[in-house]
Design an enzyme around this catalytic site. Structure first.
Site, PDB file in Angstrom:
ATOM      1  N   ASN A   1       4.209   9.821 -15.976  1.00  6.24           N
ATOM      2  CA  ASN A   1       5.438   9.451 -16.073  1.00  6.24           C
ATOM      3  C   ASN A   1       6.004   9.370 -17.395  1.00  6.24           C
ATOM      4  O   ASN A   1       6.729   9.768 -18.087  1.00  6.24           O
ATOM      5  CB  ASN A   1       5.619   7.891 -16.183  1.00  6.24           C
ATOM      6  CG  ASN A   1       6.132   7.291 -14.404  1.00  6.24           C
ATOM      7  OD1 ASN A   1       7.300   7.546 -14.363  1.00  6.24           O
ATOM      8  ND2 ASN A   1       5.419   6.863 -13.836  1.00  6.24           N
TER       9      ASN A   1
ATOM     10  N   THR B   1      -0.771   5.408 -13.752  1.00 11.18           N
ATOM     11  CA  THR B   1      -0.809   4.390 -13.102  1.00 11.18           C
ATOM     12  C   THR B   1       0.050   3.934 -11.413  1.00 11.18           C
ATOM     13  O   THR B   1       0.710   3.457 -11.410  1.00 11.18           O
ATOM     14  CB  THR B   1      -0.539   2.926 -14.314  1.00 11.18           C
ATOM     15  OG1 THR B   1      -0.512   3.707 -15.385  1.00 11.18           O
ATOM     16  CG2 THR B   1      -0.802   1.200 -14.426  1.00 11.18           C
ATOM     17  N   PRO B   2      -0.905   3.277 -10.721  1.00 10.95           N
ATOM     18  CA  PRO B   2      -0.659   2.692  -9.797  1.00 10.95           C
ATOM     19  C   PRO B   2       0.632   1.256  -9.606  1.00 10.95           C
ATOM     20  O   PRO B   2       0.372   0.826 -10.488  1.00 10.95           O
ATOM     21  CB  PRO B   2      -1.572   2.798  -8.954  1.00 10.95           C
ATOM     22  CG  PRO B   2      -2.579   3.605  -9.198  1.00 10.95           C
ATOM     23  CD  PRO B   2      -2.359   3.187 -10.811  1.00 10.95           C
TER      24      PRO B   2
ATOM     25  N   GLU C   1      -7.011   4.232 -30.818  1.00 10.79           N
ATOM     26  CA  GLU C   1      -5.436   4.688 -31.098  1.00 10.79           C
ATOM     27  C   GLU C   1      -5.308   3.533 -31.691  1.00 10.79           C
ATOM     28  O   GLU C   1      -4.162   4.194 -32.726  1.00 10.79           O
ATOM     29  CB  GLU C   1      -4.745   4.081 -29.786  1.00 10.79           C
ATOM     30  CG  GLU C   1      -4.003   6.063 -28.788  1.00 10.79           C
ATOM     31  CD  GLU C   1      -3.399   5.320 -28.093  1.00 10.79           C
ATOM     32  OE1 GLU C   1      -3.490   4.615 -26.944  1.00 10.79           O
ATOM     33  OE2 GLU C   1      -2.963   6.225 -27.735  1.00 10.79           O
TER      34      GLU C   1
ATOM     35  N   GLY D   1      -2.497   2.543 -22.169  1.00 11.03           N
ATOM     36  CA  GLY D   1      -1.466   1.107 -21.908  1.00 11.03           C
ATOM     37  C   GLY D   1      -1.195   1.218 -23.041  1.00 11.03           C
ATOM     38  O   GLY D   1      -2.037   1.703 -24.354  1.00 11.03           O
TER      39      GLY D   1
HETATM   40  C1  LIG Z   1       1.628   7.862 -26.392  1.00  8.03           C
HETATM   41  N1  LIG Z   1       0.179   7.149 -26.010  1.00  8.03           N
HETATM   42  C2  LIG Z   1      -0.515   6.187 -25.440  1.00  8.03           C
HETATM   43  N2  LIG Z   1      -1.061   5.233 -25.466  1.00  8.03           N
HETATM   44  C3  LIG Z   1      -1.864   4.590 -24.501  1.00  8.03           C
HETATM   45  N3  LIG Z   1      -1.467   4.836 -23.051  1.00  8.03           N
HETATM   46  C4  LIG Z   1      -0.591   5.896 -23.119  1.00  8.03           C
HETATM   47  C5  LIG Z   1       0.252   6.507 -23.638  1.00  8.03           C
HETATM   48  N4  LIG Z   1       1.097   7.571 -23.217  1.00  8.03           N
HETATM   49  C6  LIG Z   1       0.799   7.452 -21.729  1.00  8.03           C
HETATM   50  N5  LIG Z   1       0.428   6.210 -21.593  1.00  8.03           N
HETATM   51  C7  LIG Z   1       0.312   4.892 -20.551  1.00  8.03           C
HETATM   52  O1  LIG Z   1       1.184   5.856 -19.566  1.00  8.03           O
HETATM   53  C8  LIG Z   1       1.814   5.242 -18.649  1.00  8.03           C
HETATM   54  C9  LIG Z   1       3.391   6.311 -18.494  1.00  8.03           C
HETATM   55  O2  LIG Z   1       2.752   6.939 -17.622  1.00  8.03           O
HETATM   56  P1  LIG Z   1       2.076   6.634 -15.871  1.00  8.03           P
HETATM   57  O3  LIG Z   1       3.681   5.605 -15.223  1.00  8.03           O
HETATM   58  O4  LIG Z   1       0.699   5.874 -15.868  1.00  8.03           O
HETATM   59  O5  LIG Z   1       2.234   7.387 -14.997  1.00  8.03           O
HETATM   60  C10 LIG Z   1       1.988   4.311 -20.168  1.00  8.03           C
HETATM   61  O6  LIG Z   1       3.440   3.726 -19.330  1.00  8.03           O
HETATM   62  C11 LIG Z   1       0.750   3.931 -20.317  1.00  8.03           C
HETATM   63  O7  LIG Z   1       0.260   3.187 -19.706  1.00  8.03           O
END
Ligand SMILES: CNc1ncnc2c1ncn2[C@@H]1O[C@H](COP(=O)(O)O)[C@@H](O)[C@H]1O
Ligand SMILES: [Zn+2]
Length: 362
Positions: free
Chosen positions: A27, A108-109, A225, A195
């Site tokens: 996403n 993330t499912p 992070e 997340g």
């Molecule tokens: C910037 N650094 C980051 N640190 C931590 N988690 C991150 C992130 N970037 C993305 N996500 C994680 O990936 C999700 C979006 O993709 P999906 O819905 O899973 O495909 C975000 O909601 C977060 O949980």
């Protein structure tokens, strides 16, 4: 004018080089044009106020907190089966178009009770997206790998990681791990923990991550992070197969990391945009590279941060003065850290060997 042409030629070189992407969130990698199109549609239906949404999407500098707010917005427009299938297809096509030859895509499912979506049906929609690019030589099962080997087809290998969101409970995390185990035959190779890093406790996720590893799944963790020594140390003690970021490490944690030889997924643009690192020239890439610590360049969220993997390589070259040959070797080394099996590794070794013979380095 001339300068622009030169720049695009340089950029093209990084595009033409084969690359391995190991840290990309589905996403977060969505095309801006698709995101705006979907938001406009929901705006017309009255589900969201498009102008508010557009403002957030078009904003370029976001703090880490704002990035997670943006993800919640993205999820409102993407979480139905058809859209998940569409964006999976587009994301894989975009990586393939810039010569990414192996992609580990993580997502993330999710549940969305109002439309009858559960974690499994969400993942089935992702897999359908992968299948729909199969005709473009996108292969994700070992059967397909064997079928295509020996031909000269350009192809991208795709594997999936299921992400546990730090907002989730132990039970929800366990559900994701069980789903991953059931989906191993369609390209799921591991688990990611991601997340908002200021939320959740290591102890909540640990049982599910431990179980995943015991069952033979690979594990990668977003680690450091934000400053959190206790958590960083626990994560390193867990000895995950890889970690992402490693931005806010203290001396002791650096020592532990270097001794452990855990490969680090480096996401330069992401770290700068979220202000986890203050500027490119002080990024820990340089130190880890100099120490020959295993590293792999990745995009994290190419859509959200308006980047791509070729751009990340170009950025390392211009910031740290590395030459094409050195960066080609860095890309090639990433094959050692992939979670797919030996068959795919052998294929990728051949891809890089062939590129090494044909690419010009100056
Ligand atoms: C910037 N650094 C980051 N640190 C931590 N988690 C991150 C992130 N970037 C993305 N996500 C994680 O990936 C999700 C979006 O993709 P999906 O819905 O899973 O495909 C975000 O909601 C977060 O949980
Ligand atoms: Zn990430």
């Amino acid at each position: 004018m001339e300068e622009t042409e030169d720049k695009s030629k340089v950029m093209n070189w990084w595009v033409s080089m084969p690359k391995v992407e190991l840290h990309a969130h589905l996403n977060g990698s969505i095309r801006n044009s698709t995101l705006l199109e979907l938001a406009r549609e929901l705006g017309e239906k009255g589900t969201i106020v498009f102008s508010d949404f557009e403002h957030v999407i078009r904003k370029n500098d976001r703090s880490l907190r704002e990035v997670f707010k943006l993800f919640d917005l993205i999820h409102i427009v993407t979480t139905d089966h058809k859209t998940i299938t569409r964006i999976t297809k587009e994301v894989v096509e975009d990586f393939a178009a810039e010569n990414v030859v192996y992609l580990e895509l993580r997502t993330t499912p999710k549940r969305n009770d109002s439309i009858g979506m559960n974690k499994r049906s969400y993942m089935e929609a992702v897999v359908e997206g992968l299948r729909s690019v199969n005709s473009l030589e996108i292969n994700f099962s070992s059967y397909d790998v064997e079928k295509c080997s020996g031909t000269n087809e350009k192809k991208i290998f795709v594997r999936l990681l299921l992400s546990i969101d730090r907002r989730e409970s132990t039970q929800a995390a366990m559900e994701t791990v069980n789903l991953a185990l059931e989906m191993r035959d369609v390209g799921v190779v591991g688990i990611d923990l991601s997340g908002n890093p200021t939320i959740g406790e290591w102890a909540t996720f640990f049982p599910a991550l431990k179980f995943a590893r015991e069952q033979g799944l690979e594990v990668t963790l977003h680690c450091g992070e934000v400053p959190n020594s206790v958590e960083i140390q626990s994560m390193l003690d867990f000895l995950p197969g890889r970690i992402g970021h490693a931005c806010c490490f203290q001396d002791e944690e650096w020592k532990k990391l270097k001794l452990s030889k855990i490969p680090v997924e480096i996401c330069l643009t992401s770290n700068i945009r979220t202000e986890s690192i203050s500027s490119m020239d002080v990024h820990h890439f340089a130190e880890l590279y100099k120490a020959s610590h295993p590293i792999v360049l990745c995009t994290d969220d190419s859509g959200v941060f308006s980047t791509n993997l070729s751009n990340e390589y170009a950025l390392v070259s211009s910031t740290f003065g590395l030459g094409r040959m050195e960066l080609f070797e860095l890309a090639r080394k990433a094959v050692d850290f992939i979670y797919a099996g030996e068959g795919v590794k052998m294929e990728l070794i051949k891809v890089f060997e062939s590129a090494a013979r044909t690419l010009k380095y100056n």
